[in-house]
Design an enzyme around this catalytic site. Structure first.
Site, mmCIF file in Angstrom:
data_model
loop_
_atom_site.group_PDB
_atom_site.id
_atom_site.type_symbol
_atom_site.label_atom_id
_atom_site.label_comp_id
_atom_site.label_asym_id
_atom_site.label_seq_id
_atom_site.Cartn_x
_atom_site.Cartn_y
_atom_site.Cartn_z
ATOM 1 N N GLU A 38 0.823 -1.212 0.000
ATOM 2 C CA GLU A 38 0.000 0.000 0.000
ATOM 3 C C GLU A 38 0.863 1.270 0.000
ATOM 4 O O GLU A 38 0.515 2.258 -0.652
ATOM 5 C CB GLU A 38 -0.896 -0.012 1.252
ATOM 6 C CG GLU A 38 -1.952 1.069 1.270
ATOM 7 C CD GLU A 38 -2.824 0.983 2.527
ATOM 8 O OE1 GLU A 38 -3.540 1.945 2.781
ATOM 9 O OE2 GLU A 38 -2.767 -0.043 3.232
ATOM 10 N N ASP A 39 1.988 1.257 0.715
ATOM 11 C CA ASP A 39 2.731 2.496 0.959
ATOM 12 C C ASP A 39 4.052 2.629 0.205
ATOM 13 O O ASP A 39 4.725 3.650 0.319
ATOM 14 C CB ASP A 39 3.017 2.629 2.461
ATOM 15 C CG ASP A 39 1.746 2.839 3.269
ATOM 16 O OD1 ASP A 39 0.718 3.174 2.661
ATOM 17 O OD2 ASP A 39 1.780 2.650 4.498
#
Length: 249
Positions: A38-39
């Site tokens: 996600e990051d």
């Protein structure tokens, strides 16, 4: 992070929570990696190559859950969302990693902007604490509820906590006496037991006050006693000792 700590602190803490829960190496590894897709620019394929299919599968599941927006705290909508979330998951470890992630985020919620704080806390009460409860994870459910309650309704939390403190001072000797009397009464009947007096938590007291429309003073079960015995049969024998020692209300 918003706290000023290095980002790495969060995945390390999540992995630590999972390790405390005595989960397997795959689950703890997924806890360390749960935000990577996600990051960062890392792909699921890269995680699969480096850490194996199981870790990648859990990380992918957590990533999908995190991407679903939850917008309503209306009870039926929350229940539908919980059902959908559980239906999406084919490995319970996905939920366990997500619960550990949410628990650490709740522990550090004070560093978030106020609107994010309230939204995250409400989502925790509506979605994640009930899921922890359904999985029998009482310790995590209780901590999630207390951390969220403090944010969602700080006045009620402060008032109930203060009342509990006053009552704790008044009832300390009473709790010790009942623990002693009950332990001795059980022993006379050949039952070895551990008897523990405990307070209800502020959030469960608040819910009961709301549900029954009563004041704090009208609640009769703020203190409870847990009796731990060695066999199921002794549970019923212990109940008999309780009923023969005190009148039922």
């Amino acid at each position: 992070r918003h706290s000023g700590e290095p980002y790495l602190v969060h995945p390390l803490e999540v992995a630590d929570i999972l390790a405390d829960m005595k989960l397997d190496a795959v689950c703890v590894s997924a806890g360390l990696l749960h935000d990577v897709v996600e990051d960062t620019l890392t792909t699921i394929e890269r995680i699969k190559e480096t850490f194996g299919d199981d870790v990648a599968h859990i990380v992918e599941g957590v990533t999908k859950i995190s991407a679903i927006p939850f917008s309503s705290s209306e009870e039926r909508q929350a229940e539908n969302f919980r059902k959908m979330l559980l239906a999406m998951v084919d490995d319970i470890r996905v939920i366990l990693v997500k619960l550990a992630d949410r628990l650490h985020n709740m522990r550090t919620l004070q560093f978030m902007p106020e609107d994010r704080r309230v939204r995250t806390a409400q989502e925790t009460l509506d979605i994640y604490a009930p899921i922890a409860n359904r999985l029998g994870m009482a310790k995590i459910k209780n901590e999630l509820e207390e951390l969220a309650f403090r944010v969602v309704n700080p006045e009620a939390h402060a008032t109930i906590t203060e009342r509990l403190g006053e009552q704790r001072d008044r009832n300390r000797e009473l709790i010790a006496r009942i623990e002693r009397e009950l332990t001795e009464g059980l022993a006379r009947n050949g039952i070895r037991a551990v008897v523990l007096g405990r307070e209800k938590r502020p959030y469960s007291i608040f819910r009961k006050m709301e549900r029954k429309a009563v004041s704090f003073e009208q609640l009769s079960d703020i203190i409870g006693f847990r009796v731990i015995v060695e066999t199921p049969v002794e549970c019923y024998a212990a109940l008999g000792v309780v009923h023969s020692t005190w009148p039922a209300v």
